[in-house]
Design an enzyme around this catalytic site. Structure first.
Site, short mmCIF file in Angstrom:
data_model
loop_
_atom_site.label_atom_id
_atom_site.label_comp_id
_atom_site.label_asym_id
_atom_site.label_seq_id
_atom_site.Cartn_x
_atom_site.Cartn_y
_atom_site.Cartn_z
CD GLN A 8 43.01 35.44 49.70
OE1 GLN A 8 42.78 35.47 50.90
NE2 GLN A 8 42.21 36.02 48.82
CB CYS B 175 39.43 34.93 51.53
SG CYS B 175 37.86 35.84 51.38
CD1 TRP C 258 44.20 37.31 52.69
CD2 TRP C 258 44.46 39.16 53.92
NE1 TRP C 258 43.30 38.24 52.22
CE2 TRP C 258 43.45 39.39 52.96
CE3 TRP C 258 44.80 40.18 54.79
CZ2 TRP C 258 42.77 40.61 52.87
CZ3 TRP C 258 44.11 41.39 54.70
CH2 TRP C 258 43.12 41.60 53.75
CG HIS D 18 39.02 38.28 54.96
ND1 HIS D 18 39.37 37.86 53.70
CD2 HIS D 18 40.04 37.90 55.78
CE1 HIS D 18 40.56 37.26 53.75
NE2 HIS D 18 40.97 37.26 55.01
CG ASN E 1 43.62 36.86 57.55
OD1 ASN E 1 43.31 36.48 56.42
ND2 ASN E 1 43.83 38.14 57.82
#
Length: 516
Positions: A99, A106, A288, A262, A286
């Site tokens: 991301q 997200c 990210w 998140h 995740n």
């Protein structure tokens, strides 16, 4: 007073194969025809430039809510970023991307992580007839399901960069661009990149599949949620989840590595044996691309030493790639909700003796006529659109083998058709279900029917969101479903989807989505 409109589920659920808005004949978003535009570019020997999603600030952030210095941003084609751009390098994977730091999408990227497990669905969203190779013309297209219709979205491949680096989602392999182009196409549908800031994973899951969506709160689930997730995984459902919001709107990272407020992808469920006892695990990613859970069953947890090497080899990883395992107990403690989206609700039951049939209605609430508000509005509630459904009795074999006691799933989605997603102000929506007395079987239900009448089921609280759903158990009989906004005189289009459990031997076919 004129009687309200009542809709009955048709017995024949077959829809026209050549209907526009299907995957075979998707609607052209903003009237742009990918094949014609590409053909013209090839004939003229030029790269496509999309004038309906221009390479300027209007496509990024009209109100500068993201805090970017627009003067630093340059829109570059992949060939200006790397020497050998590719759409896909060594297949599509959940580990391909990370991301960007400027955009809080997200919820979208967690859904993308789930999407990578379904090659067939990925090929629907990202058609295979495009690449940076032969006949490259700087034009790409993607397909999304939007409020009952599949749409084909055309983009050029100019991407926003600062100092030659992508500012939003970027691939871990420098010359791979499918994540950035997919994000751009969805940003175009939403109105701009900034319009993708903050959202619910259910939005993107539905837009990728046009399927059936269910949501659970793990801490409050009354069913064996891990077993249902296991069945969903085997059915290749898309799953994503979200953590509890912290005291601030910022993504605070807890000491155990979990990020508050998140969205994550659910990428697997697995059962291991530890000290001769079964342990049910959930694997989470995740978006990210880094940052993991550090508690029990995390990558470096000592609990893995008590698991056989065979089981470790199947699931344990020591790479800091954002993916990790945790027990179902910890998952239920730290994740507020889980969204599951599948092309069929059959995963709700593992038994082949039961299946589900479905019908969807496109309708609307119109102020002054059919927007009656919730049951609190006794004088106008009856004006809302009404939908009849019959619940059939299941035979003993189907009922005995069903792992999901519920036999009806109701899904309600509102659509206010704004060009920019951030301009949409959703109403609080919900629905009520009433039993219809046998003597009123073939009658429309007037206002007096609802006087002092309690629903036998409802959606729970009315929610200010695009989509609400609930599944529950009803006794055999005929019922009336009344969707509504909380307040009267609020106009919006909506899609009501009704799924009912039936016996497989009676249907002999998979349920299909029928729009009425």
């Amino acid at each position: 007073m004129p009687p309200p409109r009542v809709n009955k589920i048709p017995r024949n659920e077959d829809s026209a194969k050549d209907k526009k808005g299907t995957l075979d004949i998707p609607l052209k978003f903003l009237d742009q025809d990918y094949q014609e535009l590409k053909k013209n570019c090839i004939l003229k020997k030029e790269r496509y430039v999309d004038d309906k999603f221009p390479s300027d600030s209007s496509s990024i952030d009209t109100n500068n809510e993201l805090g970017l210095d627009m003067g630093q941003i340059k829109w570059l084609r992949p060939s200006k970023i790397v020497a050998d751009p590719q759409l896909i390098v060594k297949g599509v994977s959940r580990f391909d991307y990370a991301q960007g730091s400027y955009l809080g999408d997200c919820w979208f990227l967690a859904s993308v992580g789930a999407l990578t497990f379904r090659e067939d669905v990925m090929n629907q969203v990202m058609p295979a007839d495009q690449s940076f190779g032969e006949e490259y013309a700087g034009i790409f297209h993607f397909r999304f399901w939007r409020f009952g219709n599949w749409i084909d979205v055309v983009i050029d491949d100019k991407l926003p960069t600062i100092n030659g680096k992508l500012i939003f989602v970027h691939s871990k392999t420098s010359n791979e661009f499918w994540p950035a182009l997919l994000e751009k196409a969805y940003a175009k549908v939403c109105g701009s990149y900034a319009d993708m800031h903050a959202g619910l994973v259910s939005e993107a899951l539905l837009d990728f599949t046009g399927g059936i969506h269910v949501r659970f709160e793990p801490a409050k689930a009354s069913i064996d949620l891990w077993s249902l997730m296991d069945r969903a995984a085997k059915a290749k459902a898309l799953m994503a989840c979200g953590t509890f919001q912290g005291r601030t709107s910022e993504n605070t990272v807890l000491p155990n590595g979990i990020v508050q407020g998140h969205a994550y992808s659910v990428t697997g469920v697995f059962k291991v044996t530890c000290k001769e006892k079964p342990v049910r695990l959930v694997r989470v990613l995740n978006p990210w691309g880094k940052g993991e859970w550090t508690g029990s069953w995390s990558d470096n947890s000592l609990l893995w030493n008590k698991v056989s090497e065979k089981e470790q080899s199947k699931c344990r990883s020591l790479v800091n790639d954002g993916e990790f395992w945790m027990s179902m107990e910890d998952f239920s403690k730290y994740f507020e909700d889980i969204d599951i989206c599948c092309l069929s609700p059959d995963f709700l039951d593992s038994s082949s003796k039961c299946s589900w049939t479905s019908t969807c209605y496109n309708d609307s609430w119109v102020a002054g006529t059919t927007a009656g508000g919730c049951l609190n509005n006794k004088d106008s509630f009856w004006k809302n659109p009404q939908f009849r459904v019959r619940i059939e009795a299941l035979d003993k074999e189907c009922a005995a083998n069903a792992q999901c006691p519920e036999n009806i799933l109701v899904s309600l989605m509102q659509n206010q058709e704004k060009r920019h997603r951030s301009d949409v102000s959703n109403y609080a929506i919900g629905f009520s279900v009433f039993a219809i007395p046998p003597e009123m079987k073939d009658k429309k239900l007037p206002d007096k029917f609802f006087n002092g009448k309690r629903p036998v089921a409802d959606c729970g609280n009315f929610l200010i969101t695009r989509h609400v759903m609930k599944f529950f158990k009803l006794e055999p009989g005929e019922y009336l479903i009344v969707p509504s906004t909380f307040n009267p005189n609020e106009s919006a289009k909506f899609i009501l989807s009704i799924f009912t459990k039936s016996e497989s031997q009676k249907t002999n076919k998979k349920p299909q989505m029928t729009y009425v």
